[in-house]
Scaffold this motif. Structure first.
Motif, mmCIF file in Angstrom:
data_model
loop_
_atom_site.group_PDB
_atom_site.id
_atom_site.type_symbol
_atom_site.label_atom_id
_atom_site.label_comp_id
_atom_site.label_asym_id
_atom_site.label_seq_id
_atom_site.Cartn_x
_atom_site.Cartn_y
_atom_site.Cartn_z
ATOM 1 N N VAL A 264 55.846 35.988 40.934
ATOM 2 C CA VAL A 264 55.243 35.895 42.273
ATOM 3 C C VAL A 264 55.550 34.525 42.880
ATOM 4 N N ARG A 265 55.368 33.492 42.097
ATOM 5 C CA ARG A 265 55.624 32.147 42.612
ATOM 6 C C ARG A 265 57.091 31.972 42.981
ATOM 7 N N ALA A 266 58.002 32.415 42.108
ATOM 8 C CA ALA A 266 59.435 32.271 42.394
ATOM 9 C C ALA A 266 59.817 33.035 43.665
ATOM 10 N N VAL A 267 59.255 34.229 43.824
ATOM 11 C CA VAL A 267 59.547 35.026 45.022
ATOM 12 C C VAL A 267 58.989 34.332 46.266
ATOM 13 N N VAL B 229 53.144 32.366 53.292
ATOM 14 C CA VAL B 229 53.239 33.499 52.373
ATOM 15 C C VAL B 229 51.829 33.857 51.917
ATOM 16 N N THR B 230 51.481 35.137 51.967
ATOM 17 C CA THR B 230 50.193 35.623 51.456
ATOM 18 C C THR B 230 50.437 36.488 50.227
ATOM 19 N N VAL B 231 49.580 36.298 49.200
ATOM 20 C CA VAL B 231 49.653 37.083 47.967
ATOM 21 C C VAL B 231 48.343 37.835 47.828
ATOM 22 N N ARG B 232 48.436 39.144 47.557
ATOM 23 C CA ARG B 232 47.199 39.879 47.296
ATOM 24 C C ARG B 232 47.469 41.083 46.394
ATOM 25 N N GLN B 233 46.392 41.558 45.778
ATOM 26 C CA GLN B 233 46.512 42.580 44.739
ATOM 27 C C GLN B 233 45.243 43.407 44.764
ATOM 28 N N ASN B 234 45.382 44.741 44.797
ATOM 29 C CA ASN B 234 44.265 45.649 45.020
ATOM 30 C C ASN B 234 43.945 46.446 43.756
ATOM 31 N N ASN B 235 42.647 46.603 43.467
ATOM 32 C CA ASN B 235 42.206 47.364 42.299
ATOM 33 C C ASN B 235 41.224 48.450 42.697
ATOM 34 N N GLU B 236 41.528 49.682 42.295
ATOM 35 C CA GLU B 236 40.697 50.869 42.506
ATOM 36 C C GLU B 236 40.720 51.295 43.986
ATOM 37 N N PRO B 237 40.375 52.548 44.223
ATOM 38 C CA PRO B 237 40.388 53.042 45.605
ATOM 39 C C PRO B 237 39.520 52.201 46.545
ATOM 40 N N ALA B 238 38.362 51.754 46.062
ATOM 41 C CA ALA B 238 37.510 50.927 46.925
ATOM 42 C C ALA B 238 38.165 49.595 47.249
#
Ligand SMILES: [Zn+2]
Length: 155
Positions: free
Chosen positions: A79-82, A95-104
């Motif tokens: 992620v950092r290299a990208v 640059v924004t980084v985000r990551q989603n868990n579960e439908p909610a």
């Protein structure tokens, strides 16, 4: 274990990592591969953030809760290299980084993936109207090429 993955799930990221993409993914989307992580241009883009990247562990892990540390570290390193390559290659202002868990949490693919999104002043990313839409494979190929040229990693 917390899971929302349906039985027999055909995983788009595992298939891409295996070189046999299913669905809308293409091998020409690939940006980089390290020992445990892979980066690809996302097939869907927000309207004012072209060229967003998804970074995934090569092994199948559904979400952050059960992600083994070596896979998590590999994902973060990539992620950092990208992000560094994106900032230089796209000429974006952030640059924004985000990551989603579960439908909610807005997760819609059942293999952990981290969004690395190029940002521009006034791009309205957090309004998210309209929703992301399918990007042209040739445009995706062009952005993948920009990042590959900066990263010099295998794909
Ligand atoms: Zn998978």
């Amino acid at each position: 274990v917390i899971s929302h993955e349906p039985p027999g799930y055909a995983c788009p990221f595992c298939s891409l990592a295996a070189g046999r993409p299913i669905g809308v993914g293409r091998l020409t989307d690939l940006v980089a591969r390290t020992g445990r992580a892979l980066a690809t241009i996302a097939p869907h883009w927000w309207p004012h953030n072209p060229g967003q990247v998804l970074v995934v562990p090569i092994d199948h892990h559904e979400n952050l809760y059960d992600l083994p540390a070596p896979a998590g570290h590999a994902v973060h390193d990539l992620v950092r290299a990208v992000a560094v390559a994106m900032r230089a290659a796209y000429g974006c202002a952030g640059v924004t980084v985000r990551q989603n868990n579960e439908p909610a949490g807005n997760q819609t693919a059942w293999h952990l993936h981290v969004h690395v999104v190029p940002r521009h002043p006034g791009d309205g990313l957090y309004r998210e109207v309209p929703r992301p839409s399918l990007a042209d494979p040739e445009e995706r190929r062009r952005y993948a090429g920009l990042l590959r040229a900066r990263l010099s990693l295998p794909v």
